[in-house]
Design an enzyme around this catalytic site. Structure first.
Site, mmCIF file in Angstrom:
data_model
loop_
_atom_site.group_PDB
_atom_site.id
_atom_site.type_symbol
_atom_site.label_atom_id
_atom_site.label_comp_id
_atom_site.label_asym_id
_atom_site.label_seq_id
_atom_site.Cartn_x
_atom_site.Cartn_y
_atom_site.Cartn_z
ATOM 1 C CB THR A 185 38.993 36.677 52.540
ATOM 2 O OG1 THR A 185 37.967 35.717 52.277
ATOM 3 C CG2 THR A 185 40.352 36.030 52.292
ATOM 4 C CD GLU A 330 43.275 36.463 50.163
ATOM 5 O OE1 GLU A 330 43.350 37.666 50.473
ATOM 6 O OE2 GLU A 330 42.320 35.973 49.551
ATOM 7 C CE LYS A 439 36.885 39.149 28.357
ATOM 8 N NZ LYS A 439 37.184 37.734 28.564
ATOM 9 C CD1 TRP A 444 37.878 42.111 29.504
ATOM 10 C CD2 TRP A 444 39.484 42.170 31.059
ATOM 11 N NE1 TRP A 444 38.206 40.819 29.807
ATOM 12 C CE2 TRP A 444 39.191 40.820 30.752
ATOM 13 C CE3 TRP A 444 40.455 42.439 32.015
ATOM 14 C CZ2 TRP A 444 39.853 39.760 31.373
ATOM 15 C CZ3 TRP A 444 41.111 41.393 32.622
ATOM 16 C CH2 TRP A 444 40.804 40.063 32.312
HETATM 17 N N1 LIG Z 1 43.643 50.380 47.508
HETATM 18 C C1 LIG Z 1 42.794 49.520 46.975
HETATM 19 N N2 LIG Z 1 42.179 49.787 45.810
HETATM 20 C C2 LIG Z 1 41.319 48.927 45.255
HETATM 21 N N3 LIG Z 1 40.996 47.748 45.797
HETATM 22 C C3 LIG Z 1 41.585 47.432 46.962
HETATM 23 C C4 LIG Z 1 42.498 48.268 47.597
HETATM 24 N N4 LIG Z 1 42.918 47.647 48.710
HETATM 25 C C5 LIG Z 1 42.283 46.484 48.773
HETATM 26 N N5 LIG Z 1 41.457 46.344 47.726
HETATM 27 C C6 LIG Z 1 40.571 45.209 47.432
HETATM 28 O O1 LIG Z 1 40.381 44.459 48.613
HETATM 29 C C7 LIG Z 1 40.764 43.104 48.392
HETATM 30 C C8 LIG Z 1 41.279 42.498 49.653
HETATM 31 O O2 LIG Z 1 40.269 42.579 50.639
HETATM 32 P P1 LIG Z 1 40.036 41.478 51.738
HETATM 33 O O3 LIG Z 1 41.218 40.609 51.853
HETATM 34 O O4 LIG Z 1 39.586 42.223 52.938
HETATM 35 O O5 LIG Z 1 38.837 40.579 51.263
HETATM 36 P P2 LIG Z 1 37.968 40.643 49.966
HETATM 37 O O6 LIG Z 1 38.835 40.371 48.780
HETATM 38 O O7 LIG Z 1 37.201 41.925 49.972
HETATM 39 O O8 LIG Z 1 36.981 39.418 50.200
HETATM 40 P P3 LIG Z 1 36.996 37.933 49.548
HETATM 41 O O9 LIG Z 1 38.403 37.634 49.152
HETATM 42 O O10 LIG Z 1 36.517 37.056 50.625
HETATM 43 O O11 LIG Z 1 36.099 38.025 48.382
HETATM 44 C C9 LIG Z 1 41.779 43.183 47.283
HETATM 45 O O12 LIG Z 1 41.918 41.966 46.604
HETATM 46 C C10 LIG Z 1 41.200 44.292 46.419
HETATM 47 O O13 LIG Z 1 40.216 43.818 45.567
HETATM 48 MG MG LIG Z 2 39.840 38.616 48.313
#
Ligand SMILES: Nc1ncnc2c1ncn2[C@@H]1O[C@H](COP(=O)(O)OP(=O)(O)OP(=O)(O)O)[C@@H](O)[C@H]1O
Ligand SMILES: [Mg+2]
Ligand SMILES: Nc1ncnc2c1ncn2[C@@H]1O[C@H](COP(=O)(O)OP(=O)(O)OP(=O)(O)O)[C@@H](O)[C@H]1O
Ligand SMILES: [Mg+2]
Lengths: 542, 542
Positions: A185, A330, A439, A444
């Site tokens: 991730t 994931e 919060k 929220w």
């Molecule tokens: N269209 C979108 N709008 C808002 N958020 C998004 C969108 N697409 C993806 N995300 C954000 O990106 C996340 C997924 O990103 P990625 O799997 O690359 O790792 P990360 O969540 O940024 O990093 P880590 O999980 O290691 O903290 C999602 O859970 C969400 O929070």
């Molecule tokens: Mg993530």
């Protein structure tokens, strides 16, 4: 009683077989790392991937071995994926934008044995390799003419390496649940965690991604994945394009607005995909230099919330359809796409932009629910937000080495770490990350919604909202802003701009102007660091 | 090393869950057997299917039990499928057009325990039921107000049966390879053989059917399956429509041109599917009475080769896109769809009709090859024909009770019994059935190609070509023709019409005019019977 249908395993290399057989001449065009454009097609990619699989086998690579790649999107990187997985080994994409220590940590965690690397990253890897004892050989994605001097173990040019094998090879045979790929991730909320895709999950995921209400990929499409293959499984493009017989236009290292514009127009790209930052750069380039996008039909925007200004520009100025998408490493990664269902066909103007700023609805195979802290399902009313949880055959069941086990519950639901609401027609909208939620007085506030509005102000280049301690409300929102070059807005201008667009009690208590907002390796705002950076800030009435 | 993704079984009822959740209001409109139109939606269909599953369980139906249906396409038939399979029992569709003895044989072979039957077929089943000892209960797909007097065992109206259960029920849980449905082949080439679909095969098949280069099904579609659910797994519409969120328009028993025209236009159908005969009836009705098809975008035609005259009329007169498709009961059933790939975008006029008269190209998950009698692969040159063999996760691995084992080889290829050639871009064209092939002087002649040309003659209603013994050439083609009402063409008119359109040595040696050509229960020409009928015929020079 079992069905009497064939045991035909869902393995990724069958996708390439299909493409080579039924869409063999369909192009894979790349801006090569060496400079010139390079043209090939699925039939040739398959032959070279078979050779590579054979060559890797000669090199002792076995079922389950992790083979890393650190590379831009090119035909060679694509071939590497298929060569690796077609042997039953595991492609492990590395994000070169991480800190070197993080990269070394990840490579050691995965125990990568070989590495395919672009010329661009040879120096970077030379510094890392000594810290990765499992790494026994590095293949440099170029030919002998461009080989650099290097200290890397067993260094060889990709073309020479390939030439040492013929294509008289059959893909390995194994169970469809065998690991095919690995991706960590982004590390937005903490340390990156390893996700291990199976052949089955990649195939099923691509089968949903191409569907009409999702990416709607056909053999007539020319898709340019600007999103790198090392971001969240390359958004599945390495599988969905050959499955649909769509051409792939690979931008290589050219990630700036000008390079992207050139590739989009010269190669008659019909659909492209990347994070919002990339599209901001393209739109800025086009605003300055002019130009239009006659062949481009749709642009997939995800990885972070897509600001309305981007959607509006694509739609109104360039006649390109925006498909906002949400995904996660994931989830292979696609979770939702914001295509318009019949219920919303009649929306226009702002109401349509409101809809398109949602993250969208999931395809068959993705199950979703939104719960409160006690795991009770919340109503789908388009406003009640809570923890977003998902289930599906292309969703992680666990992280590598069992990390983050608390994100998975007994009924198989994975807690995404996102906070969202759902509307009556199943459109999901992300309002925050769990770790970033503000919060105020027990209620929220959605930081993402305020940020997206704030960047609509003409003077604002980037905006982030974080929670700051408050004696009475426990937390209140603070708006952090990077202004555009040469602009000097007042705090009151910015807050005035928000007035009427959000609930009164959501209004940030203050605005802080900063030179830069910290980003992760995938270009996302890193609120952890931002909070750290502003830890001494005190609210006006705090 | 296995992937770390979720074990989310591919089971059919999850498709209905998806439809009810994300496309819950999407309509299922039926012409009811009782007469009036009936409107429901996926959310309601799901609730009733859950009740049905519970009611069946109360009735002692268990995992693996075969539950038959003999019914037209209506919402109740659709609910029955999901109610049955959601319990882990097996829907077994019966074709009411078979001879009663065949139906009894098939029911005994499958050991059907319950039967869902339309009012239309109560009399037919009353005659059959006494010969099927396993049959312990018959549910009549109507309400109490329309219940007939009947001697059928345990007879009850569907609505009353349903009302005896509530919807507090969870779908059963089982392996995705569990049997979901059963359908016997049409019996064109001999006795029908039982095909047993698994949940997995149905789900994967629907995931390919909806793709852009296949049926291209989206939530904006309103699909009318004129093809009955009892033909070849209902061409997957019961799964592909809810998966895509497409509305279903169910024609009930109204299979004549007028009824179909009314449903198509009043219900704004965008895509419809049936065998060529149905479309001939519709086109004849429209030629006579006028009318147009403003909402209809595409028509899927399969089950038998689609004559050019049909394609031309839909395309040129009504502006409807024809999608010629080939499938088999053993393939769930879709094998190929003739959508146009970029290579052929520029075709026009006759060249385009030539392409559209091919059966098309397969989606990912369908593998094809064409071999000679020694199982050697033949070139894909668009003319060399041989045995068509297929492989895939929605292709039979064997028939029920191990019949027809010689159609399956050790490498998993299933011999379709069709004779075909492939072109360089993977377009397949059927030239014959293996059992109907005409061998003249050692060379094969395609009966289907001659038939399709012959029906293009203005006086010809139907045509069939069979091989007749010949002293010198061993076999020569004979053209059998049914003329249109009031027409009296000469043999020489018909042969003259073919002249120049086929190779000289393919020219039938004679024409025989008959009042009727024998058909199977699915409306296909039964050449076995035709050869039998003409067994005393002697060629002019024979
Ligand atoms: N269209 C979108 N709008 C808002 N958020 C998004 C969108 N697409 C993806 N995300 C954000 O990106 C996340 C997924 O990103 P990625 O799997 O690359 O790792 P990360 O969540 O940024 O990093 P880590 O999980 O290691 O903290 C999602 O859970 C969400 O929070
Ligand atoms: Mg993530
Ligand atoms: N578009 C098409 N063009 C030509 N033939 C077709 C087409 N679609 C289907 N068919 C024929 O129909 C067959 C499949 O039909 P089905 O499974 O209903 O049973 P059947 O083959 O007619 O009967 P049986 O197998 O019992 O003899 C194919 O094998 C092919 O011969
Ligand atoms: Mg058959």
């Amino acid at each position: 009683m079992l069905g009497l249908m064939q045991d035909w395993p869902l393995v990724c290399h069958k996708i390439l077989d299909h493409a080579a057989t039924y869409h063999g001449g369909r192009e894979v065009v790349s801006r090569s790392i060496e400079g010139p454009l390079h043209r090939t097609n699925y039939a040739e990619v398959r032959v070279r991937a078979l050779k590579l699989a054979k060559r890797l086998e000669m090199d002792g690579v076995k079922l389950g071995d992790r083979v890393a790649t650190m590379a831009w999107n090119t035909w060679r990187h694509l071939e590497s994926w298929y060569g690796i997985l077609g042997l039953g080994a595991v492609y492990h994409t590395l994000n070169p934008r991480l800190f070197p220590e993080q990269i070394a940590w990840i490579m050691n965690d995965a125990e990568d044995s070989l590495l395919f690397v672009d010329l661009t990253f040879v120096k970077l890897i030379e510094a890392i390799a000594p810290k990765v004892p499992s790494l026994r050989r590095v293949i440099i994605l170029t030919d002998d003419a461009h080989m650099p001097e290097t200290s890397l173990p067993g260094a060889v040019s990709y073309e020479t390496y390939l030439a040492e094998a013929d294509d008289d090879f059959a893909w390995a045979e194994f169970d469809e649940r065998t690991a095919a790929g690995m991706c960590y991730t982004s590390g937005t909320t903490g340390d990156p965690k390893g996700v291990v895709y199976s052949h089955r999950s990649n195939v099923l995921h691509a089968m949903t991604a191409v569907q009409p209400d999702m990416l709607n990929l056909s053999s007539h499409d020319r898709l340019m994945p600007v999103v790198p293959l090392f971001h969240a499984n390359g958004w599945s493009t390495a599988f969905s394009c050959p499955m649909a017989g769509a051409s792939m236009i690979m931008p290589g290292a050219g990630m700036d607005g000008e390079s992207i514009y050139q590739m989009l127009t010269r190669e008659r790209v019909t659909i492209t995909a990347a994070v919002p930052t990339v599209w901001l750069m393209l739109l800025q380039r086009m605003e300055k230099e002019g130009g239009d996008l006659p062949d481009l039909e749709r642009v997939v925007i995800g990885g972070a919330a897509c600001p309305r200004a981007i959607t509006r520009a694509f739609q109104d100025v360039y006649g390109v359809k925006v498909m906002h998408a949400w995904g996660m490493t994931e989830m292979s990664p696609l979770g939702t796409v914001c295509s318009i269902k019949p219920e919303y066909d009649d929306l226009e103007g702002d109401a349509k932009l409101d809809l398109l700023s949602k993250q969208g609805h999931p395809p068959f195979t993705v199950e979703m629910k939104v719960t409160d802290d006690e795991n009770r399902e919340l109503p789908w009313d388009g406003k009640t937000f809570g923890k977003l949880k998902v289930r599906g055959p292309a969703v992680s069941a666990s992280y590598y080495k069992g990390r983050g086990a608390d994100q998975f519950d007994a009924e198989g639901w994975f807690d995404t770490g996102d906070v969202a609401h759902m509307d009556a027609h199943g459109y999901m909208q992300i309002t925050d990350r769990s770790k970033d939620v503000i919060k105020s007085g027990g209620e929220w506030i959605s930081s993402i919604e305020i940020e997206n509005l704030a960047v609509g102000h003409a003077d604002v280049a980037e905006a982030a909202v974080i929670g700051v301690a408050h004696p009475k409300w426990s937390e209140r929102p603070l708006l952090v802003v990077v202004v555009k070059e040469g602009r000097t807005p007042l705090k009151s201008d910015i807050l005035g701009f928000l007035d009427g667009k959000i609930a009164k009690w959501w209004m940030p208590d203050d605005v802080v102007f900063v030179a830069e907002i910290p980003h992760t390796a995938t270009g996302k705002i890193q609120k952890m660091s931002l909070r750290e950076q502003l830890k001494d800030y005190v609210l006006p009435d705090g």
